[in-house]
Write a protein that holds these residues in place. Structure first.
Motif, PDB file in Angstrom:
ATOM      1  N   PRO A   9       0.833  -1.208   0.000  1.00  0.00           N
ATOM      2  CA  PRO A   9       0.000   0.000   0.000  1.00  0.00           C
ATOM      3  C   PRO A   9       0.863   1.252   0.000  1.00  0.00           C
ATOM      4  O   PRO A   9       1.950   1.277   0.566  1.00  0.00           O
ATOM      5  N   GLU A  10       0.373   2.301  -0.656  1.00  0.00           N
ATOM      6  CA  GLU A  10       1.120   3.556  -0.778  1.00  0.00           C
ATOM      7  C   GLU A  10       1.511   4.154   0.571  1.00  0.00           C
ATOM      8  O   GLU A  10       2.551   4.769   0.706  1.00  0.00           O
ATOM      9  N   ASP A  11       0.661   3.978   1.586  1.00  0.00           N
ATOM     10  CA  ASP A  11       0.918   4.607   2.878  1.00  0.00           C
ATOM     11  C   ASP A  11       1.785   3.756   3.810  1.00  0.00           C
ATOM     12  O   ASP A  11       2.092   4.163   4.916  1.00  0.00           O
ATOM     13  N   GLU A  12       2.213   2.572   3.373  1.00  0.00           N
ATOM     14  CA  GLU A  12       3.016   1.695   4.217  1.00  0.00           C
ATOM     15  C   GLU A  12       4.498   1.960   3.992  1.00  0.00           C
ATOM     16  O   GLU A  12       5.003   1.855   2.878  1.00  0.00           O
ATOM     17  N   GLU A  13       5.187   2.339   5.065  1.00  0.00           N
ATOM     18  CA  GLU A  13       6.629   2.578   4.957  1.00  0.00           C
ATOM     19  C   GLU A  13       7.341   1.232   4.839  1.00  0.00           C
ATOM     20  O   GLU A  13       7.000   0.281   5.539  1.00  0.00           O
ATOM     21  N   PRO A  14       8.312   1.130   3.951  1.00  0.00           N
ATOM     22  CA  PRO A  14       9.028  -0.140   3.771  1.00  0.00           C
ATOM     23  C   PRO A  14       9.722  -0.592   5.051  1.00  0.00           C
ATOM     24  O   PRO A  14      10.273   0.226   5.795  1.00  0.00           O
ATOM     25  N   GLY A  47      10.684  -0.618  -3.222  1.00  0.00           N
ATOM     26  CA  GLY A  47       9.967  -1.788  -3.703  1.00  0.00           C
ATOM     27  C   GLY A  47      10.188  -2.072  -5.178  1.00  0.00           C
ATOM     28  O   GLY A  47       9.463  -2.856  -5.776  1.00  0.00           O
ATOM     29  N   LYS A  48      11.205  -1.435  -5.759  1.00  0.00           N
ATOM     30  CA  LYS A  48      11.491  -1.664  -7.174  1.00  0.00           C
ATOM     31  C   LYS A  48      12.231  -2.978  -7.391  1.00  0.00           C
ATOM     32  O   LYS A  48      12.179  -3.540  -8.476  1.00  0.00           O
ATOM     33  N   ASN A  49      12.957  -3.436  -6.389  1.00  0.00           N
ATOM     34  CA  ASN A  49      13.663  -4.712  -6.416  1.00  0.00           C
ATOM     35  C   ASN A  49      13.455  -5.416  -5.088  1.00  0.00           C
ATOM     36  O   ASN A  49      13.301  -4.768  -4.058  1.00  0.00           O
ATOM     37  N   VAL A  50      13.498  -6.737  -5.131  1.00  0.00           N
ATOM     38  CA  VAL A  50      13.391  -7.542  -3.919  1.00  0.00           C
ATOM     39  C   VAL A  50      14.803  -7.800  -3.398  1.00  0.00           C
ATOM     40  O   VAL A  50      15.670  -8.246  -4.156  1.00  0.00           O
ATOM     41  N   PRO A  51      15.052  -7.516  -2.107  1.00  0.00           N
ATOM     42  CA  PRO A  51      16.400  -7.763  -1.578  1.00  0.00           C
ATOM     43  C   PRO A  51      16.753  -9.255  -1.595  1.00  0.00           C
ATOM     44  O   PRO A  51      15.935 -10.094  -1.229  1.00  0.00           O
ATOM     45  N   THR A  52      17.936  -9.538  -2.046  1.00  0.00           N
ATOM     46  CA  THR A  52      18.516 -10.878  -1.915  1.00  0.00           C
ATOM     47  C   THR A  52      19.897 -10.660  -1.315  1.00  0.00           C
ATOM     48  O   THR A  52      20.579  -9.692  -1.650  1.00  0.00           O
ATOM     49  N   PHE A  53      20.287 -11.535  -0.400  1.00  0.00           N
ATOM     50  CA  PHE A  53      21.520 -11.341   0.346  1.00  0.00           C
ATOM     51  C   PHE A  53      22.448 -12.534   0.205  1.00  0.00           C
ATOM     52  O   PHE A  53      22.002 -13.682   0.210  1.00  0.00           O
TER      53      PHE A  53
END
Length: 79
Positions: A9-14, A47-53
């Motif tokens: 959602p737009e209002d949810e901080e990552p 949110g443009k990329n999903v983190p992978t570690f």
């Protein structure tokens, strides 16, 4: 095949941004600790990329979390 970002959602901080701020770090600081670029941190937070570690990055993240009394297990599945 790269993982697709999960819409939020737009209002949810990552979650990653909240964590970074809790650590008192800038995007540049966190990027340096994890061995990625600040642009990568920005893309993860937006949110443009999903983190992978890598394992090395997970260990660095674990050390950062320990500094604030948290662990990898405390993180949400959709960081």
């Amino acid at each position: 095949m790269p993982k697709k970002p999960v819409p939020r959602p737009e209002d949810e901080e990552p979650h990653l941004k909240k964590l970074r701020e809790e650590l008192g770090m800038s995007q540049e600081d966190l990027a340096r600790e994890l061995g990625v670029s600040s642009q990568t941190i920005s893309r993860w937070e937006l949110g443009k990329n999903v983190p992978t570690f890598t394992v090395k990055q997970m260990k660095a993240l674990e050390k950062l979390l320990a500094s604030i009394g948290r662990s990898i297990g405390d993180l949400p599945d959709n960081l």
